[in-house]
Motif scaffolding. Structure first.
Motif, PDB file in Angstrom:
ATOM      1  N   ILE A 179       8.995  10.601  -7.190  1.00  0.00           N
ATOM      2  CA  ILE A 179       8.288  11.638  -6.730  1.00  0.00           C
ATOM      3  C   ILE A 179       6.563  11.332  -6.433  1.00  0.00           C
ATOM      4  CG2 ILE A 179       7.666  14.041  -7.614  1.00  0.00           C
ATOM      5  CD1 ILE A 179       9.306  13.380 -10.439  1.00  0.00           C
ATOM      6  N   PRO A 180       6.791  10.567  -5.497  1.00  0.00           N
ATOM      7  CA  PRO A 180       5.375  10.301  -4.773  1.00  0.00           C
ATOM      8  C   PRO A 180       4.630  11.486  -4.247  1.00  0.00           C
ATOM      9  CG  PRO A 180       6.976   9.756  -3.177  1.00  0.00           C
ATOM     10  CD  PRO A 180       7.799  10.262  -4.291  1.00  0.00           C
ATOM     11  N   GLU A 181       3.360  11.489  -4.439  1.00  0.00           N
ATOM     12  CA  GLU A 181       2.756  12.574  -3.946  1.00  0.00           C
ATOM     13  C   GLU A 181       1.531  12.096  -2.963  1.00  0.00           C
ATOM     14  OE1 GLU A 181       1.642  15.302  -7.221  1.00  0.00           O
ATOM     15  OE2 GLU A 181       0.214  16.509  -5.730  1.00  0.00           O
ATOM     16  N   ILE A 182       1.388  12.723  -1.817  1.00  0.00           N
ATOM     17  CA  ILE A 182       0.287  12.412  -0.886  1.00  0.00           C
ATOM     18  C   ILE A 182      -0.584  13.478  -0.618  1.00  0.00           C
ATOM     19  CG2 ILE A 182       1.360  10.091  -0.223  1.00  0.00           C
ATOM     20  CD1 ILE A 182       2.156  11.370   2.454  1.00  0.00           C
ATOM     21  N   GLN A 183      -1.834  13.521  -0.870  1.00  0.00           N
ATOM     22  CA  GLN A 183      -2.684  14.924  -0.447  1.00  0.00           C
ATOM     23  C   GLN A 183      -3.858  14.376   0.366  1.00  0.00           C
ATOM     24  OE1 GLN A 183      -2.458  17.934  -1.636  1.00  0.00           O
ATOM     25  NE2 GLN A 183      -0.861  17.627  -3.701  1.00  0.00           N
ATOM     26  N   ALA A 184      -3.844  14.849   1.543  1.00  0.00           N
ATOM     27  CA  ALA A 184      -4.886  14.505   2.666  1.00  0.00           C
ATOM     28  C   ALA A 184      -5.788  15.858   2.435  1.00  0.00           C
ATOM     29  CB  ALA A 184      -4.355  14.415   3.903  1.00  0.00           C
ATOM     30  N   GLU A 185      -7.205  15.475   2.288  1.00  0.00           N
ATOM     31  CA  GLU A 185      -8.114  16.634   2.101  1.00  0.00           C
ATOM     32  C   GLU A 185      -9.198  16.370   2.853  1.00  0.00           C
ATOM     33  OE1 GLU A 185      -9.126  17.203  -1.941  1.00  0.00           O
ATOM     34  OE2 GLU A 185      -7.033  17.656  -2.602  1.00  0.00           O
ATOM     35  N   HIS A 186      -8.739  15.473   3.867  1.00  0.00           N
ATOM     36  CA  HIS A 186     -10.042  14.954   5.118  1.00  0.00           C
ATOM     37  C   HIS A 186      -9.171  14.922   6.241  1.00  0.00           C
ATOM     38  CE1 HIS A 186     -13.189  12.733   6.912  1.00  0.00           C
ATOM     39  NE2 HIS A 186     -14.015  13.309   6.183  1.00  0.00           N
ATOM     40  N   VAL A 187      -9.904  15.231   7.429  1.00  0.00           N
ATOM     41  CA  VAL A 187      -9.196  15.090   8.646  1.00  0.00           C
ATOM     42  C   VAL A 187      -9.151  13.335   9.126  1.00  0.00           C
ATOM     43  CG1 VAL A 187     -11.428  15.051  10.076  1.00  0.00           C
ATOM     44  CG2 VAL A 187      -9.174  15.841  11.242  1.00  0.00           C
ATOM     45  N   ASP A 188      -9.650  12.543   8.588  1.00  0.00           N
ATOM     46  CA  ASP A 188      -9.507  11.373   8.812  1.00  0.00           C
ATOM     47  C   ASP A 188      -8.808  10.623   7.580  1.00  0.00           C
ATOM     48  OD1 ASP A 188     -10.782  10.837  11.403  1.00  0.00           O
ATOM     49  OD2 ASP A 188     -12.728  11.421  10.578  1.00  0.00           O
ATOM     50  N   ALA A 189      -8.322  11.093   6.720  1.00  0.00           N
ATOM     51  CA  ALA A 189      -7.422  10.526   5.784  1.00  0.00           C
ATOM     52  C   ALA A 189      -6.073  10.335   6.343  1.00  0.00           C
ATOM     53  CB  ALA A 189      -7.450  11.511   4.370  1.00  0.00           C
ATOM     54  N   ALA A 190      -5.501   9.064   6.329  1.00  0.00           N
ATOM     55  CA  ALA A 190      -4.342   8.657   6.909  1.00  0.00           C
ATOM     56  C   ALA A 190      -3.585   8.138   5.598  1.00  0.00           C
ATOM     57  CB  ALA A 190      -4.399   7.549   7.948  1.00  0.00           C
ATOM     58  N   ILE A 191      -2.567   8.765   5.292  1.00  0.00           N
ATOM     59  CA  ILE A 191      -1.823   8.271   4.154  1.00  0.00           C
ATOM     60  C   ILE A 191      -0.162   8.472   4.529  1.00  0.00           C
ATOM     61  CG2 ILE A 191      -1.287   8.853   1.476  1.00  0.00           C
ATOM     62  CD1 ILE A 191      -3.838  10.814   1.596  1.00  0.00           C
ATOM     63  N   ILE A 192       0.408   7.177   3.857  1.00  0.00           N
ATOM     64  CA  ILE A 192       1.781   7.022   4.197  1.00  0.00           C
ATOM     65  C   ILE A 192       2.455   6.899   3.140  1.00  0.00           C
ATOM     66  CG2 ILE A 192       3.546   5.567   5.311  1.00  0.00           C
ATOM     67  CD1 ILE A 192       1.550   4.864   7.491  1.00  0.00           C
ATOM     68  N   HIS A 193       3.838   7.209   3.070  1.00  0.00           N
ATOM     69  CA  HIS A 193       4.538   6.945   1.921  1.00  0.00           C
ATOM     70  C   HIS A 193       5.999   6.418   2.207  1.00  0.00           C
ATOM     71  CE1 HIS A 193       7.429   7.976  -1.247  1.00  0.00           C
ATOM     72  NE2 HIS A 193       6.628   7.202  -2.071  1.00  0.00           N
ATOM     73  N   GLU A 194       6.487   5.641   1.597  1.00  0.00           N
ATOM     74  CA  GLU A 194       8.084   5.290   1.848  1.00  0.00           C
ATOM     75  C   GLU A 194       8.558   5.020   0.500  1.00  0.00           C
ATOM     76  OE1 GLU A 194       8.346   2.228   5.283  1.00  0.00           O
ATOM     77  OE2 GLU A 194       6.135   2.186   4.410  1.00  0.00           O
ATOM     78  N   ALA A 195       9.705   5.729   0.231  1.00  0.00           N
ATOM     79  CA  ALA A 195      10.365   5.231  -1.016  1.00  0.00           C
ATOM     80  C   ALA A 195      12.100   5.255  -0.690  1.00  0.00           C
ATOM     81  CB  ALA A 195      10.529   6.562  -1.809  1.00  0.00           C
ATOM     82  N   ALA A 196      12.698   4.208  -1.248  1.00  0.00           N
ATOM     83  CA  ALA A 196      14.120   4.065  -0.904  1.00  0.00           C
ATOM     84  C   ALA A 196      14.581   3.611  -2.420  1.00  0.00           C
ATOM     85  CB  ALA A 196      14.331   2.890   0.044  1.00  0.00           C
TER      86      ALA A 196
END
Lengths: 307, 307
Positions: free
Chosen positions: B258-275
């Protein structure tokens, strides 16, 4: 033919442009069925015990489209409706739903549509749903759809859902159960702006052997808006699932993505990918060198991303 | 030199094979500090107000390793310890922690280590942690580590954590805050078997401009064991984060991610991968044609995956 007022027609053009009063259809306006029709293979019945309709799609339905749009054009109304779809074995049907709210008043206008799909075996169902809000009132436009889907053996269910504009607050709940060999395709497109809030929860249970699910979510989050995605795939048998969430964040917006993948079987293969980032700078530059303003270039990129 | 009993030495070989009573070190056994030493740049002080130690690492520390292993070898003990690390600006240090439980009795043996890192600016910290359980008693071996990490401006924090064998139950909590330009690398390796349960929660807040985080989690889940991962990255500034969780599921095991990514800034770049998926069939076949048994081939693939 029932005569429609200009506001209703305009909202219909946004959510269901092909809608016409022919074939199987049901137009709900401000909490009541304004007009409806059946076709040879698709019958629509008003529920006796609660607001809403039963849509009965027989096994000889081949490539037919049924339209069930909802328009809320008064301010201060909460419209709750239960629509149940019974899709017989072997049917091939496209269901075009959608809800548009025109709110020119100061009170909240809200539509909660609870849609339940009972899909038989070897069927092919395409479900299209557009959500839209407009009107210059200060009252908010709220849409909280609940979609429950049971997909029978070897059936295919495709859900194409879009919320592009004007919805102030939405909480989407989608629950899917897949039987043996059943396939699910979900494409979700979402754009929010201003102070809008959107939450989308999708839970897919892959119960049957050989079932598969593909969920693609694309969103653009502008202004001070807030988006939260919570897609969940549970593999209880030999199955495949692939979830992909891509979001473009702009301005002072906040985007959250909380995918959940659960494997409860050794032959469950589940993949998730999520990315949140700003608009592609290179694309932006390229379009600007072609003479576009920054705003024009952004619009082209966003439209392309959501198409 | 304090003489160590055979059980303690054997557990140490599993969690901290380089451990020796020299340089800066602290060996905790069954709730008490058995022996400890300081070095020129690293001082270890017993806490006055609660169990645990303060580890003071000065700014002239260059490439030194400090060892702080914990061994629990009695059945029925709950060992709670607070270790605080103060890493001065410019320090370059490797901290080798780890906990091994030998439980030959019928009661639960448990170690809850609460580690807090205060890392200054321009520092480089590597934190290695191995968790291990053994013993043929029926009492369970429980490890619930809490790791709080504040990483100062332009510092790099690398966390390499492994739980390979013998831990019946673990709930791992890791909280990280990254200042401007700070970098985090996490590599988590986990294997569970039998009726074991493991839960890992990692929250990284990218507070500073130019901060970045890379989290790689690899797990193998065998028998009837249960694993849940909940990595979370919150981008509050211009930042990059990449989370990758890969799990091999075997037998009747259950794996949830259960990954969680939260972007609270326009220049936040967040990537998630799960397998999540079963062991690679092609690799298995290739190794079996080389003469390995199925079990041998599986072991080779798992070792390679977790290395």
């Amino acid at each position: 033919m029932v005569q429609l007022d200009a506001t209703t027609q305009e909202v219909l053009n946004r959510i269901s442009e092909e809608f016409a009063q022919k074939g199987a259809y049901n137009l709900r306006q401000n909490g009541v069925a304004l007009c409806h029709g059946d076709s040879e293979h698709i019958k629509i019945r008003k529920k006796e015990d609660k607001p809403g309709i039963d849509i009965l799609i027989d096994g000889d339905t081949k490539g037919e489209r049924v339209f069930i749009p909802v328009v809320v054009s008064v301010s201060g109304m909460t419209d709750l409706v239960y629509n149940d779809f019974y899709v017989a074995d072997g049917a091939d049907v496209t269901i075009v739903a959608g809800c548009g709210i025109h709110n020119s008043g100061c009170n909240e206008s809200r539509h909660d549509g609870i849609h339940t799909f009972h899909v038989g075996e070897n069927a092919n169902v395409k479900y299209e749903e557009k959500h839209y809000g407009e009107g210059n009132g200060t009252g908010s436009r709220v849409l909280n759809p609940v979609t429950n889907i049971e997909v029978g053996r070897n059936s295919v269910f495709t859900m194409d859902t879009a919320q592009i504009k004007g919805v102030d607050s939405t909480v989407r709940e989608t629950n899917v159960e897949l039987a043996e060999g059943a396939k699910l395709y979900v494409l979700e497109k979402l754009m929010t702006d201003g102070e809008q809030k959107a939450e989308s929860n999708i839970e897919v249970c892959l119960e049957g052997s050989g079932s598969s699910a593909q969920i693609v979510s694309r969103s653009v989050c502008k202004g001070h808006s807030l988006q939260t995605f919570h897609p969940k795939a549970v593999g209880r048998n030999k199955c495949h699932a692939h979830i992909q969430c891509d979001s473009i964040i702009m301005d002072q917006a906040h985007v959250g993505s909380i995918p959940e993948i659960q494997a409860e079987h050794v032959d469950a293969a589940i993949i998730h990918e999520a990315a949140i980032g700003r608009i592609n700078d290179e694309q932006l530059l390229k379009l600007r060198t072609l003479g576009m303003t920054e705003a024009e270039a952004e619009n082209v990129i966003i439209e392309n991303f959501l198409s």
